[in-house]
Design an enzyme around this catalytic site. Structure first.
Site, PDB file in Angstrom:
ATOM      1  CB  SER A 149     -11.707  57.639 -80.971  1.00  0.00           C
ATOM      2  OG  SER A 149     -12.337  57.437 -82.224  1.00  0.00           O
ATOM      3  CE1 TYR A 174      -6.723  55.568 -82.128  1.00  0.00           C
ATOM      4  CE2 TYR A 174      -8.958  55.168 -82.904  1.00  0.00           C
ATOM      5  CZ  TYR A 174      -8.020  56.006 -82.348  1.00  0.00           C
ATOM      6  OH  TYR A 174      -8.373  57.284 -81.992  1.00  0.00           O
TER       7      TYR A 174
END
Length: 336
Positions: A138, A151
């Protein structure tokens, strides 16, 4: 010989879009995921392409289960050519309100699952000296955001692990490739099942991209290995800001905090952190009206390297010209 691709968490969102794209291009596909109902639906959908399909119920944070799945795929479908590590989970909350158990679980599902998948794939790929391993990451693996500490940390760890392993493969002159795909905000069902204790539902910040674009980038990396792939201009901008002006990027990320949250109140949601949320959720999320439909907005590290080489060449040419001017004799102007 048929090309075999493995997609972890390939029953929804980006993983499902990727499994469909592999199958549509003639690959045999294996999907590893937790929810057996969605696995059955995925198997039926992929079978329509006419290629062999194998679905395996397993939690990819369990190293032994991943090893067993890899062995079964090799036995039933054949040699794995591409392994896509796509599983993730998150907790949307202030960092100091996330429990140690939640940090551990996000680390297991988002980081260690990629380690375990990579090790399982290497066990078969290295002796053959062939194969592609794709880590789905990401933009938050470059530039962290508020309310996503576990995360972001897990995605940063994925890059560190992959870079270290890549050095070893280069040393061994291995033909096995490692690619990291950095994703932007994507219209996936993920936002429906994140664990959330903020009191507000999570929002996908603009620009929002289509899962199918992410699948194009992933399959491209499997067929044309690249060190890194950046999907969406926002991902490129995040990486550039973090590299060039990290303090400014900190402040912008802080300003983005309110934009991450929707206006609607939301009671505590347990989400899919510990167990899958049942139901056939498909590929798309709830941000369809804001989703960009492009299928080509991704850039690879090879394009970056060519750009940098061009810039460096222009800079060297400029320096050479300046040096030539400096060496040439000066003409004395006549006195007025």
């Amino acid at each position: 010989m048929a090309r075999v691709a493995v997609v972890t968490e390939g029953t929804a969102g980006i993983g499902l879009a990727t499994a469909h794209l592999f199958a549509s291009r003639g690959w045999s596909v294996a999907v590893i995921a937790r929810d057996e109902g969605r696995l059955r639906a995925t198997a039926a959908a992929l079978a329509a392409y006419g290629r062999p399909v194998l679905t395996i119920p397993a939690d990819v944070s369990d190293a032994e289960a991943v090893d067993a799945a890899a062995a079964r795929i090799e036995a039933e479908l054949g040699p794995v050519r591409a392994w896509v590590n796509n599983a993730m989970s998150t907790v949307v909350s202030r960092a100091d309100r996330i429990t140690p158990a939640e940090y551990r679980r996000v680390t297991e599902t988002t980081y260690l699952s990629q380690v375990y998948g990579t090790l399982a794939a290497l066990r078969f790929m290295k002796p053959r000296d062939r194969g592609a391993i794709i880590q789905v990451s990401s933009g938050l693996g470059y530039r962290a955001a508020a309310l996503q500490a576990p995360y972001c940390a897990a995605k940063f760890a994925v890059s560190g692990f992959t870079d270290s392993l890549r050095c070893e493969l280069i040393h061994d002159k291995s033909a096995v490739s490692l690619s990291v795909i950095y994703l932007p905000a994507v219209n996936t069902p993920q936002y429906r099942w994140t664990r959330n204790r903020t009191g507000r539902d999570q929002n996908a910040p603009d620009p929002v991209y289509d899962s199918r674009l992410c699948a194009e980038a992933i399959v491209y990396a499997a067929e044309h290995p690249r060190r890194e792939v950046w999907v969406g201009r926002s991902t490129v901008m995040m990486a550039a800001a973090q590299a060039l002006v990290p303090g400014y990027a900190d402040r912008k990320a802080a300003e983005m905090w309110p934009k991450q949250m929707a206006d609607e109140d939301l009671p505590y949601r347990a989400g899919n952190l510990d167990a899958p949320v049942p139901g056939d959720v498909g590929i798309d999320g709830r941000f369809g009206a804001r989703t960009k439909r492009t299928r080509s907005a991704f850039w690879t590290s090879r394009e970056r390297d060519l750009l940098m080489a061009g810039l460096a060449g222009n800079a060297l040419a400029g320096l050479a010209s300046a040096a030539a001017v400096a060496r040439s004799p000066r003409r004395l102007l006549p006195r007025p």
